[in-house]
Design an enzyme around this catalytic site. Structure first.
Site, PDB file in Angstrom:
ATOM      1  N   VAL A  90       0.857  -1.174   0.000  1.00 54.48           N
ATOM      2  CA  VAL A  90       0.000   0.000   0.000  1.00 54.48           C
ATOM      3  C   VAL A  90       0.898   1.229   0.000  1.00 54.48           C
ATOM      4  O   VAL A  90       1.805   1.343   0.831  1.00 54.48           O
ATOM      5  CB  VAL A  90      -0.925   0.020   1.244  1.00 54.48           C
ATOM      6  CG1 VAL A  90      -1.779   1.281   1.265  1.00 54.48           C
ATOM      7  CG2 VAL A  90      -1.792  -1.229   1.293  1.00 54.48           C
ATOM      8  N   LEU A 142       0.858   5.382   0.213  1.00 54.79           N
ATOM      9  CA  LEU A 142       0.046   6.528   0.631  1.00 54.79           C
ATOM     10  C   LEU A 142       0.835   7.815   0.443  1.00 54.79           C
ATOM     11  O   LEU A 142       2.036   7.845   0.719  1.00 54.79           O
ATOM     12  CB  LEU A 142      -0.332   6.416   2.109  1.00 54.79           C
ATOM     13  CG  LEU A 142      -1.129   5.208   2.559  1.00 54.79           C
ATOM     14  CD1 LEU A 142      -1.276   5.206   4.074  1.00 54.79           C
ATOM     15  CD2 LEU A 142      -2.486   5.211   1.890  1.00 54.79           C
ATOM     16  N   THR A 153       2.836  -4.432   3.342  1.00 52.68           N
ATOM     17  CA  THR A 153       3.788  -3.358   3.577  1.00 52.68           C
ATOM     18  C   THR A 153       3.096  -2.062   3.196  1.00 52.68           C
ATOM     19  O   THR A 153       2.338  -2.028   2.226  1.00 52.68           O
ATOM     20  CB  THR A 153       5.052  -3.541   2.705  1.00 52.68           C
ATOM     21  OG1 THR A 153       5.612  -4.822   2.961  1.00 52.68           O
ATOM     22  CG2 THR A 153       6.079  -2.471   2.998  1.00 52.68           C
ATOM     23  N   CYS A 154       3.330  -0.999   3.952  1.00 48.06           N
ATOM     24  CA  CYS A 154       2.740   0.301   3.655  1.00 48.06           C
ATOM     25  C   CYS A 154       3.846   1.350   3.667  1.00 48.06           C
ATOM     26  O   CYS A 154       4.625   1.415   4.619  1.00 48.06           O
ATOM     27  CB  CYS A 154       1.655   0.646   4.677  1.00 48.06           C
ATOM     28  SG  CYS A 154       0.807   2.199   4.321  1.00 48.06           S
ATOM     29  N   TYR A 155       3.902   2.128   2.604  1.00 46.86           N
ATOM     30  CA  TYR A 155       4.913   3.180   2.478  1.00 46.86           C
ATOM     31  C   TYR A 155       4.247   4.529   2.282  1.00 46.86           C
ATOM     32  O   TYR A 155       3.199   4.622   1.635  1.00 46.86           O
ATOM     33  CB  TYR A 155       5.786   2.961   1.235  1.00 46.86           C
ATOM     34  CG  TYR A 155       6.601   1.717   1.225  1.00 46.86           C
ATOM     35  CD1 TYR A 155       7.794   1.623   1.925  1.00 46.86           C
ATOM     36  CD2 TYR A 155       6.201   0.610   0.470  1.00 46.86           C
ATOM     37  CE1 TYR A 155       8.563   0.477   1.888  1.00 46.86           C
ATOM     38  CE2 TYR A 155       6.958  -0.543   0.428  1.00 46.86           C
ATOM     39  CZ  TYR A 155       8.135  -0.606   1.136  1.00 46.86           C
ATOM     40  OH  TYR A 155       8.891  -1.740   1.092  1.00 46.86           O
TER      41      TYR A 155
END
Length: 137
Positions: free
Chosen positions: A81, A83, A108-110
């Site tokens: 994801v 953002l 994983t979110c960056y």
């Protein structure tokens, strides 16, 4: 060595790619979905309503793409994801939970500086094609 089939997935149920990439590629029993953003199906314009609406639309596109690939949202093993504003993290998580239910994939979110068309969120996924037995510990 056995041959692995590589199949390009293209469907009218998802927006056309904005650049030179495939919507998804199936390699063997794994599908790799390109990042999707919350744009309208028929024109490259973001849906109104900010990160929440864009996340819902992106997950709708992702679901359609997975189904077209012979997979499904319940067979996703990993998402990434992206953002543009980490303040949107709680809203994105609510939509994400609504779609994925309780057996969540790895994720994983960056935070990134920009996304195509000024999108607030982009989501990519890796999933399994075919029958899957689900287990939890």
């Amino acid at each position: 060595m056995s041959i692995v089939v590589r199949k390009i997935i293209s469907t009218a149920k998802c927006p056309k790619p904005l650049a030179p990439y495939s919507q998804a590629v199936v390699a063997g029993r794994t599908v790799y979905c390109s990042g999707v953003i919350g744009i309208k199906l028929t024109e490259p314009m973001l849906v109104e309503g900010g990160a929440t609406a864009q996340t819902a639309k992106a997950l709708e596109h992702l679901t359609n793409l997975l189904n077209e690939s012979g997979s499904g949202i319940d067979k996703v093993v990993k998402t990434t994801v992206l953002l543009t504003d980490m303040n949107d993290y709680p809203a994105v998580n609510e939509e994400y939970k609504r779609v994925f239910g309780s057996n969540f994939p790895a994720r994983t979110c960056y935070a990134v500086s920009k996304l195509p068309l000024g999108a607030a969120v982009e989501i990519e996924a890796v999933a399994i094609v075919g029958n899957v037995e689900h287990e939890s510990n």
